[in-house]
Design a protein around this motif. Structure first.
Motif, PDB file in Angstrom:
ATOM      1  N   GLY A 175      17.466 -12.573 -15.413  1.00 22.35           N
ATOM      2  CA  GLY A 175      18.783 -12.035 -15.690  1.00 22.35           C
ATOM      3  C   GLY A 175      19.751 -12.009 -14.539  1.00 22.35           C
ATOM      4  O   GLY A 175      20.646 -11.165 -14.501  1.00 22.35           O
ATOM      5  N   ALA A 176      19.623 -12.920 -13.585  1.00 20.10           N
ATOM      6  CA  ALA A 176      20.591 -12.990 -12.487  1.00 20.10           C
ATOM      7  C   ALA A 176      21.843 -13.725 -12.945  1.00 20.10           C
ATOM      8  O   ALA A 176      21.851 -14.420 -13.969  1.00 20.10           O
ATOM      9  CB  ALA A 176      19.976 -13.671 -11.278  1.00 20.10           C
ATOM     10  N   ASP A 177      22.896 -13.582 -12.153  1.00 18.28           N
ATOM     11  CA  ASP A 177      24.152 -14.261 -12.466  1.00 18.28           C
ATOM     12  C   ASP A 177      24.214 -15.658 -11.872  1.00 18.28           C
ATOM     13  O   ASP A 177      24.814 -16.559 -12.455  1.00 18.28           O
ATOM     14  CB  ASP A 177      25.327 -13.438 -11.935  1.00 18.28           C
ATOM     15  N   ALA A 179      14.514 -21.838 -15.582  1.00 21.84           N
ATOM     16  CA  ALA A 179      14.995 -21.981 -16.961  1.00 21.84           C
ATOM     17  C   ALA A 179      14.487 -20.850 -17.844  1.00 21.84           C
ATOM     18  O   ALA A 179      15.174 -20.413 -18.778  1.00 21.84           O
ATOM     19  CB  ALA A 179      14.575 -23.335 -17.528  1.00 21.84           C
ATOM     20  N   ALA A 180      13.290 -20.366 -17.539  1.00 21.72           N
ATOM     21  CA  ALA A 180      12.698 -19.290 -18.334  1.00 21.72           C
ATOM     22  C   ALA A 180      13.269 -17.922 -17.988  1.00 21.72           C
ATOM     23  O   ALA A 180      12.973 -16.933 -18.667  1.00 21.72           O
ATOM     24  CB  ALA A 180      11.184 -19.283 -18.112  1.00 21.72           C
ATOM     25  N   LEU A 181      14.076 -17.866 -16.930  1.00 23.89           N
ATOM     26  CA  LEU A 181      14.601 -16.584 -16.461  1.00 23.89           C
ATOM     27  C   LEU A 181      16.041 -16.333 -16.877  1.00 23.89           C
ATOM     28  O   LEU A 181      16.562 -15.237 -16.691  1.00 23.89           O
ATOM     29  CB  LEU A 181      14.518 -16.524 -14.925  1.00 23.89           C
ATOM     30  N   LEU A 182      16.700 -17.346 -17.432  1.00 24.41           N
ATOM     31  CA  LEU A 182      18.138 -17.258 -17.697  1.00 24.41           C
ATOM     32  C   LEU A 182      18.453 -16.334 -18.869  1.00 24.41           C
ATOM     33  O   LEU A 182      17.793 -16.380 -19.912  1.00 24.41           O
ATOM     34  CB  LEU A 182      18.703 -18.649 -17.984  1.00 24.41           C
ATOM     35  N   ASP A 183      19.471 -15.516 -18.674  1.00 29.95           N
ATOM     36  CA  ASP A 183      19.976 -14.636 -19.733  1.00 29.95           C
ATOM     37  C   ASP A 183      21.344 -15.159 -20.154  1.00 29.95           C
ATOM     38  O   ASP A 183      22.328 -15.027 -19.417  1.00 29.95           O
ATOM     39  CB  ASP A 183      20.093 -13.206 -19.202  1.00 29.95           C
ATOM     40  N   PRO A 184      21.454 -15.768 -21.338  1.00 32.98           N
ATOM     41  CA  PRO A 184      22.722 -16.381 -21.749  1.00 32.98           C
ATOM     42  C   PRO A 184      23.871 -15.381 -21.842  1.00 32.98           C
ATOM     43  O   PRO A 184      25.039 -15.772 -21.722  1.00 32.98           O
ATOM     44  CB  PRO A 184      22.394 -16.995 -23.108  1.00 32.98           C
TER      45      PRO A 184
END
Length: 424
Positions: free
Chosen positions: A75-77, A106-111
Motif C-alpha cells: 500500500g505505498a504510494d 506487483a503483489a503489493l500495489l493498492d489501486p
C-alpha cells in the motif's frame, strides 16, 4: 497528486544505489527500504553499511525503516526499483533481478492509492514500458494508466565519490504522463539540491542513462588501444597524455581495467537492443572488446617483461580505488591470465571482503601479503592505502631482479631505489 510528508515511499534494493537514495528521501518522506538479503538488512539496522556509501552516523540518525519482508511494504504510494542489471556469461542482459523485483512489488500495489512504480535500474530503452509494465499487469491484475503508473529516473551513483552524491546531482525523471512526471519531479527535487531534469519520455530517460556509460567505455577503449600501440614504441601512455592534455579541448580519459556495475556492463544492454532492431553496434562492441581484453594484455605484457613465470603479488581486487565493490572487477582477468602463464599469484586488498572475494571469484585474500617479497608486484587498484606506502616498504615488496608494475601510474613522482618499474 502533490507530494506530502505523509506519502509512503518504498525503495526496493538497498545496495550502492538504493541505500543512499532511501536515506536521502527519508529526510523528507515516509520511506521503507526493502532488501531480500536479510543479512544486509540486519547490518543496516545495526548501523553498518558494508558499501561505505552512507556514514554510520547518517544511517543511525535516519528515519528510514528497513525490512526484508515484502508484506511490510503493502500500500505505498511510490515504489522505486534499484536492483542490479548485470549481464550473463554471454554478455546478454540479465533482467532476472528486475523481473523478480517487479513480481514482488506487483503483489503489493493498492489501486486505491494510484501508486507509481519507478525504475532506477539501468536498462535498454523500452524495458520499463514493454517488459515491466505488462508484467505488473499480469501478476497484479491491475491496469496500467488507471490503477498504477510507471516512471523512470536513472541512477547516477558513482561508488566512492563523495562529491557527486545522490543529494547533489541532477536527477533525470520521466513519467508516463505529465501528472506522474510532476509528482516524480517533486519527489526527487525534494531530495537533491541540484534539481531535476524532466525527460521527454521514459524511453528517452532509459536511453540517456545507457549512453552515459557507453560513451565513457568507448573513450577508455581508445585510451587502452593507443596504450597498446605506444607500448610497441616503448612509449609510456602517461607521458603522451601529459603532453596532449595541454590542449584546451583534449578529453582527459585514462587507460585501465574497465569493470564495475555500470561502464563494463551497460554498453551490452544498448548493443543487445540495437541488434534486436537489426542495427549492428560496431563502435560500441569494438570498445567493449578492447576493454574486455585489457586485463589479459597487461598480464601477457608483464609475463614477457619478466621473462617468465614467478611469484606475483596483485595489490587491489575491487573494480576501482577506495571502494569495497568487487562487482565485475577486471583485476581478476589479470590474475587468471598470470596464473595461466604459470605465476603463483597472491592477492591483497585492504577494502574488499574476503568472503565476497571467495564467492565471486573463488580467490583468497592474503592480509599478510605485504610482509613478503615477490618477483612481480602489480599495483592494480590505486587505493589510498597503497598510495600512502613509503618508498622503502614498496621496495621491500620487490625481490631482487623483480618488477614493480604500476598500472595507474600511482608512484610516478616517487623515487623507489633499486627497483625496476613498469607502467602503462
Amino acid at each position: 497528486m502533490s507530494v506530502f510528508r505523509t506519502e509512503k515511499v518504498v525503495v526496493l534494493g538497498l545496495g550502492y544505489v538504493g541505500l543512499p537514495l532511501a536515506v536521502a528521501l527519508a529526510k523528507k518522506f515516509d520511506v521503507t527500504g526493502l532488501d531480500i538479503d536479510t543479512r544486509r538488512v540486519e547490518e543496516l539496522q545495526a548501523g553498518t553499511d558494508r558499501t561505505r556509501e552512507v556514514e554510520p552516523e547518517a544511517l543511525k540518525a535516519s528515519t528510514l525503516a528497513l525490512t526484508s519482508t515484502p508484506d511490510d511494504c503493502r500500500g505505498a504510494d511510490i515504489y522505486i526499483v534499484t536492483v542490479p542489471t548485470p549481464v550473463d556469461g554471454d554478455n546478454q542482459p540479465d533482467l532476472r533481478p528486475v523481473v523478480g523485483a517487479t513480481r514482488s512489488l506487483a503483489a503489493l500495489l493498492d489501486p486505491a492509492r494510484k501508486p507509481i512504480v519507478v525504475y532506477e535500474s539501468t536498462v535498454y530503452p523500452g524495458v520499463t514500458e514493454e517488459v515491466c509494465g505488462p508484467l505488473i499487469e499480469e501478476v497484479s491484475g491491475l491496469e496500467r494508466g488507471k490503477d498504477f503508473f510507471l516512471g523512470y529516473s536513472p541512477e547516477r551513483i558513482n561508488p566512492g565519490d563523495r562529491e557527486h552524491t545522490v543529494d547533489r546531482i541532477v536527477k533525470v525523471v520521466a513519467g508516463e504522463n505529465s501528472e506522474v512526471l510532476e509528482r516524480l519531479a517533486a519527489l526527487y527535487g525534494a531530495a537533491t539540491s541540484a534539481g531535476v531534469f524532466r525527460a521527454a519520455s521514459i524511453k528517452a530517460a532509459e536511453a540517456a542513462k545507457v549512453i552515459e556509460n557507453a560513451q565513457r567505455d568507448i573513450n577508455i577503449a581508445f585510451m587502452n588501444e593507443i596504450t597498446q600501440i605506444f607500448a610497441k614504441l616503448d612509449l609510456s601512455i602517461w607521458d603522451v597524455l601529459e603532453a596532449a592534455g595541454t590542449k584546451w579541448n583534449f578529453l582527459k580519459f585514462q587507460p585501465g581495467l574497465v569493470g564495475g556495475h555500470c561502464i563494463g556492463v551497460d554498453p551490452y544492454y544498448l548493443s543487445f537492443r540495437a541488434q534486436q532492431l537489426g542495427q549492428e553496434p560496431n563502435v560500441i562492441l569494438a570498445g567493449r572488446s578492447i576493454n574486455d581484453r585489457m586485463g589479459a594484455w597487461v598480464a601477457d605484457t608483464l609475463h614477457e617483461r619478466r621473462g617468465g613465470a614467478g611469484s606475483a603479488l596483485v595489490m587491489g581486487l575491487t573494480f576501482k580505488e577506495n571502494v569495497p565493490d568487487l562487482r565485475n572487477s577486471k583485476v581478476i582477468d589479470v590474475i587468471r591470465r598470470l596464473e595461466e602463464r604459470g605465476h603463483t599469484v597472491t592477492i591483497h586488498d585492504p577494502l574488499a571482503d574476503a568472503a565476497e572475494a571467495r564467492h565471486e571469484y573463488g580467490v583468497k585474500l592474503d592480509g599478510g601479503a605485504l610482509e613478503r617479497s615477490y618477483d612481480l608486484v602489480v599495483v592494480a587498484v590505486p587505493h589510498e592505502a597503497y598510495r600512502d606506502l613509503p618508498d622503502d616498504k614498496l621496495a621491500s615488496l620487490v625481490a631482487e631482479g623483480g618488477l614493480l608494475a604500476d598500472l595507474k601510474n600511482l608512484y610516478a613522482r616517487r623515487t623507489i631505489s633499486g627497483v625496476e618499474r613498469w607502467s602503462l
